[in-house]
Design an enzyme around this catalytic site. Structure first.
Site, PDB file in Angstrom:
ATOM      1  N   TRP A  70      -8.563  36.821  28.583  1.00 39.25           N
ATOM      2  CA  TRP A  70      -7.370  35.760  28.642  1.00 39.25           C
ATOM      3  C   TRP A  70      -7.675  35.375  30.245  1.00 39.25           C
ATOM      4  O   TRP A  70      -7.188  36.034  30.926  1.00 39.25           O
ATOM      5  CB  TRP A  70      -5.835  36.149  28.307  1.00 39.25           C
ATOM      6  CG  TRP A  70      -4.813  35.205  28.536  1.00 39.25           C
ATOM      7  CD1 TRP A  70      -4.512  34.262  27.577  1.00 39.25           C
ATOM      8  CD2 TRP A  70      -4.105  34.500  29.922  1.00 39.25           C
ATOM      9  NE1 TRP A  70      -3.644  33.191  27.912  1.00 39.25           N
ATOM     10  CE2 TRP A  70      -3.241  33.548  29.332  1.00 39.25           C
ATOM     11  CE3 TRP A  70      -4.288  35.050  31.087  1.00 39.25           C
ATOM     12  CZ2 TRP A  70      -2.738  32.825  30.378  1.00 39.25           C
ATOM     13  CZ3 TRP A  70      -3.445  34.382  31.901  1.00 39.25           C
ATOM     14  CH2 TRP A  70      -2.696  33.170  31.569  1.00 39.25           C
ATOM     15  N   GLU A  89      15.800  29.991  21.671  1.00 41.25           N
ATOM     16  CA  GLU A  89      14.701  30.682  21.119  1.00 41.25           C
ATOM     17  C   GLU A  89      14.102  30.005  19.964  1.00 41.25           C
ATOM     18  O   GLU A  89      12.893  29.811  19.748  1.00 41.25           O
ATOM     19  CB  GLU A  89      15.242  32.071  20.746  1.00 41.25           C
ATOM     20  CG  GLU A  89      14.310  32.874  19.963  1.00 41.25           C
ATOM     21  CD  GLU A  89      12.953  33.451  20.710  1.00 41.25           C
ATOM     22  OE1 GLU A  89      13.110  33.089  21.896  1.00 41.25           O
ATOM     23  OE2 GLU A  89      12.285  33.863  20.187  1.00 41.25           O
ATOM     24  N   GLU A 111       5.577  26.897  21.000  1.00 39.15           N
ATOM     25  CA  GLU A 111       4.440  27.811  21.240  1.00 39.15           C
ATOM     26  C   GLU A 111       3.332  28.049  19.993  1.00 39.15           C
ATOM     27  O   GLU A 111       2.371  28.043  20.342  1.00 39.15           O
ATOM     28  CB  GLU A 111       4.921  29.200  21.659  1.00 39.15           C
ATOM     29  CG  GLU A 111       5.680  30.128  20.620  1.00 39.15           C
ATOM     30  CD  GLU A 111       5.974  31.454  21.140  1.00 39.15           C
ATOM     31  OE1 GLU A 111       5.315  32.038  22.228  1.00 39.15           O
ATOM     32  OE2 GLU A 111       7.070  31.987  20.704  1.00 39.15           O
TER      33      GLU A 111
HETATM   34  C1  F6R Z   1       7.496  34.171  23.021  1.00 36.72           C
HETATM   35  C2  F6R Z   1       7.036  35.369  23.502  1.00 36.72           C
HETATM   36  C3  F6R Z   1       7.085  35.692  25.028  1.00 36.72           C
HETATM   37  C4  F6R Z   1       7.269  36.782  25.417  1.00 36.72           C
HETATM   38  C5  F6R Z   1       7.346  36.785  26.959  1.00 36.72           C
HETATM   39  C6  F6R Z   1       7.686  38.431  27.347  1.00 36.72           C
HETATM   40  O1  F6R Z   1       7.337  34.341  21.241  1.00 36.72           O
HETATM   41  O2  F6R Z   1       6.581  36.355  22.983  1.00 36.72           O
HETATM   42  O3  F6R Z   1       7.808  34.566  25.695  1.00 36.72           O
HETATM   43  O4  F6R Z   1       8.535  37.052  25.025  1.00 36.72           O
HETATM   44  O5  F6R Z   1       6.064  36.830  27.459  1.00 36.72           O
HETATM   45  O6  F6R Z   1       6.973  39.353  26.961  1.00 36.72           O
HETATM   46  P1  F6R Z   1       7.455  40.693  26.987  1.00 36.72           P
HETATM   47  O7  F6R Z   1       8.841  40.710  26.083  1.00 36.72           O
HETATM   48  O8  F6R Z   1       6.420  41.629  26.324  1.00 36.72           O
HETATM   49  O9  F6R Z   1       7.972  41.229  28.246  1.00 36.72           O
END
Ligand code: F6R
Length: 614
Positions: free
Chosen positions: A75, A487, A494
């Site tokens: 990425w 949400e 996305e």
């Molecule tokens: C959306 C999504 C992201 C994560 C964000 C935080 O569907 O998955 O917005 O919620 O990148 O990621 P974590 O929860 O792994 O800290």
């Protein structure tokens, strides 16, 4: 962000690395590459822009015979996605190859110094700087690869999980970590390394989670050796992996996202198990029981998280303030450190993260700890950094979430926050025994309610065809339904790339109402709660301006049914428990709209699941 994998053993390394890269593709998928060290010491590197499948096509006619190697799925951070910026990166003399997850913050200074010594660079990446630095040190000092890696890492500022191989040495991989995850799998006569354990779960359950500042020497036929940057052995702490291969497969579903949406009754049961007594009367959260004084005496709770986890955090605020009467603020972890935070030992900071690796959330945790706050983590990935960096916490126990768009992790997070709020209320006596029991009983029923909601699948698929070609959406909700609106909008944008805004319904009249016309659908989350009458007015306001409305309502609702264009009904339940139920139809709606548009649902463009850079 970025996934790395490595193998040393008796099997064909290429097959193992490619399978591993597919499992790690959720971490990034703009280019991929492998470095193979053949038994005769030849080092071959193959890379291709795009997904791992492109790399496979590129490698189809190559000689892939090797028993040791490393690989990477990227990425992009430094330099555009391209063949030349793809990993592995070489040293100038082609003697060593490196894969890296993270960012080297002082790469420019190091690069300039190396250029001054005559090094030539072929990519724009920070990783190539590391490869060149290691080799430069090795040649200058005539030292071993391990020693050169150690010396190079002492000069590096930033985050890394790296794996390094060298030509003429098919028996050794050096790996190291600082603020980016790295786990080593120990099999019989073989060893694996990867950003998480998914690439090797079918080969071994014995794993070692490398800690910050550790370097692992992975050698064919020898026990794993782990040292720190001062070359002092730190010991090998082997733990048993709790993960099965079936959790990593689609199980007959066309996408992981759909599988994960449909898994929610089970994942929620797993999340609740052991935390609510069968009669609903007792809430049992170890993280609270072990730190009662902190939860009894805290004056404020600060929640830090990003993205979907931040939305769960917003719901945490409503839940904790309603049930425990403790003031709660919710901060974007990415802004927290720049907001001149003021915390002390009377604060509890709750960090929420599915991956447990989000760089911004980890940075917020560090600040909170330095200011004396008690830090509690809510995460999904066992052994990830956030559970290790926090003083106590709760896993959501929803199993690996592979679809990049978070679904079951969101409902798991909201469930844990609900249980946490109930547990703190029980401890502080802010809810009576009867109130706790009534809510506890309802919590136990939530998985069955989700089963009911999933029966809307066919209807939602039908409705999605009506809404697929809209260019903008507005999502509205009030109270507990406001974070659900946020949400829902995030899920849609996305994976379908349709612009969607989530708003508190009453705020609509302060601006967004100007957007409403027949072209822009409004999704309104309007269960029967104490704000119902108010949201009915909002529904009317949208309708009066010719807006198209899809509403999520409670079973038997007749008022909104008569105004909205389409309704989806969810079961009757206590207001504070509605978010888990109302968010599921929105997950399905985004999924089907994205599928109708032919989008890559599990790997949406530009995104990565684990955001390990700032
Ligand atoms: C959306 C999504 C992201 C994560 C964000 C935080 O569907 O998955 O917005 O919620 O990148 O990621 P974590 O929860 O792994 O800290």
């Amino acid at each position: 962000m970025c996934g790395i994998v490595g193998y040393i053993g008796n099997e064909n390394v290429y097959d193992i690395l490619i399978k591993g890269l597919h499992r790690l593709e959720y971490r990034g998928y703009d280019s991929a590459g492998v470095a193979l060290v053949a038994p005769d010491g030849k080092l071959s590197v193959y890379k291709a822009r795009g997904k791992v499948s492109n790399l496979e096509s590129f490698c189809a006619d190559k000689n892939l015979d090797a028993r040791a190697g490393i690989a990477h799925t990227r990425w992009a951070t430094h330099g555009e996605p391209s063949d030349k910026n793809a990993h592995p990166h070489f040293s100038e003399d082609g003697e060593i190859a490196v894969v890296h997850n993270g960012t080297i913050e002082n790469y420019k200074v190091l690069k300039d110094a190396l250029i001054a010594q005559g090094c030539k660079f072929h990519s724009e990446t920070d990783t190539e700087v590391l490869a060149q630095l290691i080799e430069y040190i090795r040649v200058e000092n005539q030292c071993s690869l391990l020693s050169a890696v150690r010396k190079a890492l002492r000069q590096v500022v930033g985050a890394y999980a790296i794996a390094v191989v060298e030509k003429n040495n098919p028996d050794t991989i050096i790996a190291a970590r600082q603020s980016s995850p790295l786990v080593i799998g120990i099999g019989e006569n073989e060893m694996f390394l990867a950003s998480d354990a998914t690439p090797f779960v079918e080969y071994t359950k014995d794993v070692v989670y490398l800690k910050d500042g550790e370097i692992a020497v992975i050698q064919r036929g020898k026990p794993l050796k782990v040292t720190n940057l001062d070359n002092v052995e730190t010991g090998v702490d082997v733990t048993t992996l709790q993960m099965s291969i079936s959790e990593l497969e689609k199980g007959g579903y066309p996408h992981f996202m759909l599988k994960e949406i449909f898994e929610q009754p089970r994942t929620l049961r797993d999340c609740i198990r052991g935390r609510v007594s069968d009669d609903g009367k007792r809430i049992n959260i170890n993280g609270i029981n072990d730190h009662k004084d902190k939860f009894l005496n805290c004056k404020r709770i600060v929640i830090v998280a990003c993205g979907t986890s931040w939305h769960a955090g917003l719901l945490g605020r409503y839940l904790i303030q309603e049930m425990c009467h403790i003031p709660v603020v919710v901060e974007y972890a990415s802004e927290f450190r720049y907001s001149y935070p003021v915390l002390d030992e009377n604060d509890i900071v709750i960090a929420i993260s599915q991956s447990g690796e989000t760089a911004d959330t980890l940075a917020a945790i560090k600040i909170a700890k330095s200011m004396g706050a008690f830090v509690f983590g809510i995460s999904n990935v066992v052994g990830s950094s956030i559970p290790r960096e926090t003083y106590a916490g709760c896993y959501i126990h929803v199993g690996p979430e592979i679809g990049v768009a978070s679904t079951k992790a969101f409902t798991g997070q909201v469930m844990v926050l609900t249980l946490l709020a109930l547990g703190i209320a029980q401890l502080r006596g802010t809810k009576s025994e009867d109130e706790i029991r009534a809510l506890g009983e309802e919590v136990l029923r939530i998985p069955s309610y989700v089963e009911e909601v999933l029966k809307l699948d066919k209807e939602i698929r039908r409705l999605s065809l009506i809404y697929t070609y809209a260019h903008n959406f507005l999502y509205l909700g009030r109270g507990y339904s406001y974070p659900v609106a946020l949400e829902g909008a995030l899920k849609l944008k996305e994976i379908s790339y349709i612009h969607a805004e989530g708003y508190p319904a009453a705020e609509m009249k302060h601006g967004p109402i100007a957007l409403i016309d027949q072209e822009m659908p409004t999704v309104i989350i309007a269960p029967q709660d104490h704000l119902y009458e108010k949201i009915v007015s909002n529904v009317q306001q949208v309708k009066a301006r010719g807006g198209n409305i899809l509403a999520i309502v409670t079973e038997g609702d007749s008022v909104i049914r008569n105004i909205a264009d389409h309704v989806l009904e969810v079961p009757v339940m206590p207001e504070c428990l509605t978010p888990i139920i109302t968010s599921v139809p929105l997950q399905l709606l985004s999924y089907y709209i994205a599928v109708n548009k032919g989008k890559d649902v599990d790997m949406p463009r530009n995104l990565a699941k684990s955001v390990t850079v700032e």
